[in-house]
Write an enzyme that holds these catalytic residues in place. Structure first.
Site, short mmCIF file in Angstrom:
data_model
loop_
_atom_site.label_atom_id
_atom_site.label_comp_id
_atom_site.label_asym_id
_atom_site.label_seq_id
_atom_site.Cartn_x
_atom_site.Cartn_y
_atom_site.Cartn_z
N ASP A 148 -0.79 -5.18 5.85
CA ASP A 148 -1.77 -6.02 5.18
C ASP A 148 -1.52 -6.12 3.68
OD1 ASP A 148 -2.47 -3.24 5.06
OD2 ASP A 148 -4.39 -3.83 4.18
N GLU A 149 -2.03 -7.18 3.10
CA GLU A 149 -2.10 -7.37 1.65
C GLU A 149 -0.75 -7.13 0.96
OE1 GLU A 149 -6.75 -6.35 0.75
OE2 GLU A 149 -5.38 -4.65 0.84
N VAL A 150 0.30 -7.74 1.49
CA VAL A 150 1.62 -7.60 0.89
C VAL A 150 1.78 -8.67 -0.20
CG1 VAL A 150 4.10 -7.56 1.29
CG2 VAL A 150 2.54 -6.73 3.06
N HIS A 198 0.83 -1.22 0.00
CA HIS A 198 0.00 0.00 0.00
C HIS A 198 0.86 1.27 0.00
CE1 HIS A 198 -4.04 -1.77 0.62
NE2 HIS A 198 -3.35 -2.75 1.19
#
Length: 536
Positions: free
Chosen positions: A334-336, A274
């Site tokens: 998150d969401e790597v 992100h």
């Protein structure tokens, strides 16, 4: 949002048509209201509230809040007294005051007894308990300034307008404290920039619902509106436009406005994923992606293999510590996606040198451990999203884990707390997901402690947050989309576990919505009906 959420929400809320059969509304907890059917109700419901039919006229036009002689004084409360005096006055009109009949029982003041010295800034462990007597002698007592603030809000909600136009209050006794210590609202100011005035309006609404944490997801992939003094290029190149930024003065104004309402501001600077907008103003920070052995011109997560990354993080976090007074910083995590790391030959060589064999979660672990160490060095404790733990990253014992994925929430809470970490729950409360029914009922009915675990594990759940992600909201619609739906989560996090009856809550929530409208919060309707003040 997970498909399971939509399945459950559809079963709970959407299994009826517009031509609802008689009686089915009550079965589902849907009770249409034509007006303010629950005047003088309190939201969120206190732990104990006892009232009698005895009423007192409140002399709003010359009402005063004052300290008892033995009370500690506090500048935060002085400001609150002015604020609630204005709120009470705004609920009246000159016309009504002219026709106020004579009565014998009147209340012209609320005395306040602050039992300890004034605390400057709220914290995770702040004491928000208070007691209050309203009647022949009206007294609000608390060990802390934060409890007095919550009690002032309760007092303001106890007032109601009689048919004769008087503002009255019932003789009432309140003993109250929150069930959970962390009760937050997440706003995302990266996908769409939100002007400071909108942030302040939301802080007012939070105070009216006894929220105490503004989780400020201030930057993300799309834009970097935070103006860094150490790295001015981050916002100059990463913000949407030059004026779509939060200057140091803006941030200070938000933090102070929140503080005066007993609300913490917890900023989130989400890494290593992100972070696309970060790279625009900080060359060398992101990982170049490769295909066929050549750079593609695209970039992935922050590069965890170069020392310059950690120098940058240390300098930025040192600045953040001076700007944001809260103990906690949200580190994201998150969401790597590991695809870009896998494609990059420099990353591959680094892993070979460190004898890391193919497990890119280990690379994430190296990054997270370095960043948490830096956070500790500069004076921050930290919060991470659940993927950090899900990926097997070994984090420090005092880490707070935010559970957001709506798939097997109970199992995730069980896992996180079994590992000994404190948890914040957001998974059932993504309010950016909308539905054509009273979806507040779904948010209201979700019980945070409904997972398999010991009592000690359940005590590790420190609270929850209602999240409003910014892909499809901006200054034009974020407040009505958020409120009063977020009020449902507020009561779940404040009130006793057994306060969960949708039918009983509906008229009170309608009254809370009308109350917020009177105070300038553009809260959307719950169902067909009206607010009495609109009629007048």
């Amino acid at each position: 949002m997970d498909k399971l959420f939509w399945l459950v929400l559809s079963l709970v809320l959407c299994n009826i048509s517009a031509n609802t059969q008689p009686g089915l509304e009550q079965e589902l907890g849907y009770v249409p209201s034509l007006g303010d059917t629950s005047p003088g109700s309190v939201w969120p419901q206190p732990q104990s509230l006892t009232s009698t039919p005895q009423t007192y006229t409140v002399t709003v036009e010359n009402f005063s809040f004052k300290y008892v002689a033995s009370s500690h004084r506090c500048s935060t409360l002085d400001e609150a007294f002015k604020r609630y005096g204005m709120i009470m006055m705004s609920s009246t009109s000159r016309l009504r005051l002219k026709f106020r009949p004579k009565v014998q029982l009147k209340i012209s003041s609320l005395e306040v007894n602050l039992l300890s010295t004034c605390q400057h800034y709220p914290s995770l462990n702040m004491n928000e308990a208070y007691t209050m007597e309203v009647g022949d002698y009206s007294l609000l007592t608390s060990e802390s300034v934060w409890g007095i603030l919550r009690g002032l809000e309760t007092f303001s909600q106890l007032l109601w307008e009689s048919e004769t136009g008087e503002f009255v209050v019932n003789k009432t006794n309140v003993i109250d404290h929150p069930r959970y210590s962390h009760r937050g609202i997440l706003l995302d100011t990266s996908r769409h920039f939100l002007p400071v005035r909108v942030l302040l309006e939301n802080l007012d609404a939070m105070a009216y619902n006894k929220y105490n944490v503004f989780h400020w997801h201030i930057v993300d992939q799309q834009s970097f509106p935070y103006v860094s003094q150490a790295y001015p290029g981050l916002s100059k190149k990463g913000a949407y436009q030059a004026n779509y930024v939060y200057t140091p003065d803006d941030v200070a104004a938000v933090v102070e406005y929140a503080r005066l309402r007993g609300i913490r501001v917890v900023p989130e600077f989400d890494t290593p994923g992100h972070s696309l907008s970060w790279g625009l103003g900080q060359p060398g920070l992101l990982t170049p992606c490769y295909a066929g052995g050549k750079p593609t011109g695209t970039y992935g997560p922050i590069n965890p293999t170069v020392e310059s990354t950690y120098d940058f993080i240390r300098n930025l976090f040192t600045e953040l510590k001076a700007v944001f007074p809260d103990k906690y910083l949200h580190l994201g995590g998150d969401e790597v996606s590991f695809n870009c790391w896998k494609s990059n030959p420099d990353i591959t060589n680094y892993m070979k040198e460190k004898n890391i064999t193919g497990d890119y979660a280990k690379l994430e672990e190296i990054y997270v451990q370095r960043v948490t160490e830096i956070s500790k060095e500069v004076g921050f404790s930290y919060i991470v999203w659940q993927e950090v733990v899900d990926n097997g990253v070994k984090v420090k014992d005092d880490t707070v884990v935010e559970v957001w994925i709506n798939n097997h929430i109970d199992k995730e809470l069980e896992k996180v707390t079994k590992l000994g970490y404190r948890a914040i729950l957001t998974a059932p409360w993504y309010l950016n997901m909308i539905h054509y029914r009273e979806d507040w009922q779904y948010y209201y009915m979700y019980e945070p402690s409904a997972f398999n675990g010991t009592e000690k594990q359940k005590e590790l759940v420190v609270g929850g947050e209602a999240c409003m992600w910014g892909e499809y909201v901006d200054a034009t619609n974020i407040i009505p989309r958020l409120w009063p739906r977020a009020s449902a989560v507020a009561e779940r996090l404040w009130s006793a576990k057994n306060i969960n009856d949708v039918t009983k809550a509906t008229p009170r929530l309608h009254q809370q919505r009308c109350r917020m409208l009177q105070r300038g919060i553009n809260a959307e309707p719950l169902h067909p009906g009206y607010c009495v003040h609109e009629r007048n």
